[in-house]
Scaffold this active site. Structure first.
Site, PDB file in Angstrom:
ATOM      1  N   SER A 253       0.865  -1.173   0.000  1.00 36.34           N
ATOM      2  CA  SER A 253       0.000   0.000   0.000  1.00 36.34           C
ATOM      3  C   SER A 253       0.907   1.230   0.000  1.00 36.34           C
ATOM      4  O   SER A 253       2.129   1.114   0.038  1.00 36.34           O
ATOM      5  CB  SER A 253      -0.873   0.009   1.250  1.00 36.34           C
ATOM      6  OG  SER A 253      -0.071   0.301   2.371  1.00 36.34           O
ATOM      7  N   LYS A 254       0.263   2.390   0.002  1.00 38.08           N
ATOM      8  CA  LYS A 254       1.031   3.643  -0.048  1.00 38.08           C
ATOM      9  C   LYS A 254       2.059   3.740   1.081  1.00 38.08           C
ATOM     10  O   LYS A 254       3.069   4.421   0.946  1.00 38.08           O
ATOM     11  CB  LYS A 254       0.078   4.830   0.009  1.00 38.08           C
ATOM     12  CG  LYS A 254      -0.710   4.988  -1.285  1.00 38.08           C
ATOM     13  CD  LYS A 254      -0.834   6.458  -1.698  1.00 38.08           C
ATOM     14  CE  LYS A 254      -1.428   6.615  -3.085  1.00 38.08           C
ATOM     15  NZ  LYS A 254      -2.886   6.698  -3.066  1.00 38.08           N
ATOM     16  N   ARG A 255       1.765   3.066   2.183  1.00 41.08           N
ATOM     17  CA  ARG A 255       2.713   3.097   3.308  1.00 41.08           C
ATOM     18  C   ARG A 255       4.088   2.575   2.907  1.00 41.08           C
ATOM     19  O   ARG A 255       5.091   2.934   3.488  1.00 41.08           O
ATOM     20  CB  ARG A 255       2.211   2.201   4.452  1.00 41.08           C
ATOM     21  CG  ARG A 255       1.162   2.786   5.307  1.00 41.08           C
ATOM     22  CD  ARG A 255       0.848   1.865   6.469  1.00 41.08           C
ATOM     23  NE  ARG A 255       0.413   0.541   6.029  1.00 41.08           N
ATOM     24  CZ  ARG A 255       1.052  -0.576   6.299  1.00 41.08           C
ATOM     25  NH1 ARG A 255       2.156  -0.553   7.008  1.00 41.08           N
ATOM     26  NH2 ARG A 255       0.593  -1.736   5.873  1.00 41.08           N
ATOM     27  N   GLY A 257       5.520   2.997   0.062  1.00 41.87           N
ATOM     28  CA  GLY A 257       6.122   3.775  -1.023  1.00 41.87           C
ATOM     29  C   GLY A 257       5.084   3.978  -2.104  1.00 41.87           C
ATOM     30  O   GLY A 257       3.919   3.615  -1.932  1.00 41.87           O
TER      31      GLY A 257
END
Ligand code: GLU
Length: 489
Positions: A253-255, A257
């Protein structure tokens, strides 16, 4: 078997992401390898979240990656339209068939009623599903709901007590019990089909032979198989490609990168590096080699080397691959791709004159071995531009304290001042002369020069550094160093 027909069917609710691009790539590779057809379809039935802007982004990113399609958005084809919202009459037509056969029925349950049902199932530790309240409504009951202004959904009547087997090309046989599914909505009360239903109609009408998609859809597949069977439509083969996890092994997920392809494009990754990276997320090459061009992949890719276990997204690996492709590319290509990063950082200004371009090309030549992403060039170039050199470390200060340093720098300065052409070749000659005349080992000569010119103990080869800085700038920095750092104790 006839020619394969495969598709990539993104929901345009955001930019093309890593997982989607990988699905597109696997489908594309199989189609190209087997002389089949690759189709791009937009699954835009989520009216609130879908946008043409996202569709544009997906198309642009696919094109940038070099993934082309034979039918679908923008290119057309005989099974269009290729946007689901433009195919609503088709979904209505098949829904009517199911209603007529009794394989589907109108459901008048309200959101609230459904929510209560769901909650009590969850409380009892059961699978949340529809228990069939509207399965057997009489005409009078239906009319009463209609008069009360309720708008029905259409639900598919899931056959009782049936084991649905997915023969997955990656995962083998996966079985599901129809009891756990519950009658599901195929057309919402606003007339818009749900994903599980529209996907079946489209895949069937577009004559898709292989559905290759992410593992997150595996649990949808039994629903889709039941629909194929109810409609008497031929089923495609299914292949579910494993999830992509972050380094901590939770779903990417965006966490972890950037997840969108465009973010990598904007950070200076080359499309061939991303292609190479994406294919290795789940596909194991047959030998030791991990470097593949798109054309090579068309030759060697196969579904039987697609792994069941999750792929782990490793940014370092992407950087390594990108570095490889940066080094393989022509200097002109990399220079042109690097210029926007330098402009954005305020390190280069328009107009890019031929002299400036030649200088930039030399810079690229000097630093490209050390680049993972092109955006990193900014850090390397700063040092060539800002003249106030500060010593980066104790190590650098140590170097300048060595006893030979004043002599080395002075000799270097005088030789430099006498030169009128400072290019890579003449710089190499100059360096040789310096070691010869000082009778010192290379390190004792090169290190202080490097530190004096850059403040650092590592970096670009000196024979690049001299012409990049130019004679006058070298002299200026040497004088600055002598004045500020050599006088200190
Ligand atoms: N629209 C679905 C998605 O973007 C497609 C799934 C499928 O390939 O069937 O996840």
């Amino acid at each position: 078997m006839g020619k394969i027909r495969v598709r990539f069917a993104p929901s345009p609710t955001g930019p093309l992401h890593i997982g989607g691009a990988r699905s597109a790539l696997f489908n594309y590779l199989l189609a190209r390898q087997q002389g089949g057809t690759f189709i791009l379809r937009s699954e835009d039935t989520d009216l609130e979240r879908s946008s043409l802007e996202s569709e544009r982004n997906i198309i642009d990113s696919l094109r940038w990656l070099g993934i082309t399609w034979d039918e679908g958005l923008e290119v057309g084809g005989e099974y269009g339209p290729y946007r689901q919202t433009e195919r609503l009459p088709l979904y209505q037509e098949y829904a009517q068939k199911l209603l007529t056969n009794g394989q589907a029925y109108y459901c008048y349950c309200t959101e609230e009623e459904l929510e209560n049902e769901r909650k009590s199932l969850v409380e009892r530790g059961e699978n949340p599903r529809y228990l069939g309240k509207c399965r057997a409504l009489t005409l009078a009951e239906r009319q009463a709901f209609e008069r009360a202004g309720r708008k029905p959904t259409i639900r598919f009547r899931v056959p009782d007590k049936q084991t649905v087997v997915v023969n997955d090309l990656v995962r083998g046989q996966v079985s599901f019990e129809s009891e756990t599914i519950g009658d599901f909505v195929i057309v919402k009360s606003d007339g818009i089909p749900t994903y599980n239903y529209a996907v079946v109609i489209d895949d069937a009408l577009m004559k898709i032979t292989h559905v290759i998609r992410g593992e997150e859809h595996l649990s949808n597949t039994p629903r889709q198989i039941l629909l194929y069977e109810a409609l008497g439509l031929p089923k495609p083969e299914f292949a579910h490609v494993s999830l992509i996890l972050g380094k901590d092994r939770s779903k990417m997920s965006k966490r972890h990168g950037a997840t969108s392809i465009v973010a990598y494009q904007e950070a200076g990754y080359l499309p061939e590096a991303l292609i190479n990276f994406l294919v290795l997320l789940g596909w194991a090459p047959p030998g030791e080699n991990e470097i593949f061009s798109l054309d090579e992949l068309i030759q060697v890719f196969s579904l039987d080397r697609v792994a069941k276990n999750p792929a782990v997204f490793d940014l370092e690996k992407l950087k390594w691959l990108n570095g490889h492709y940066i080094r393989q590319s022509s200097l002109d290509r990399i220079t042109n791709l690097a210029i926007p990063f330098l402009k954005q950082a305020g390190l280069v200004e328009e107009p890019i004159t031929p002299e400036k371009y030649a200088w930039l090309k030399l810079v690229v030549e000097a630093v490209r071995d050390r680049l993972g992403a092109l955006s990193e060039i900014v850090e390397h170039v700063k040092i060539f531009i800002h003249d106030e050199i500060s010593l980066e470390s104790d190590e650098a200060r140590e170097v300048l304290r060595e006893e030979q340093v004043p002599v080395v720098l002075e000799l270097f300065k005088s030789k430099l001042a006498a030169m009128d052409r400072l290019d890579v070749e003449s710089s190499k000659v100059l360096l040789k002369q310096l070691t010869k005349e000082t009778k010192l080992g290379g390190k004792k000569v090169y290190m202080p020069i490097r530190v004096a010119l850059t403040g650092q103990t590592h970096g670009t080869d000196l024979y690049y550094l001299f012409p990049i800085l130019g004679r006058d700038r070298c002299l200026k920095r040497l004088t600055y160093c002598q004045k500020h750092y050599l006088t200190l104790e």
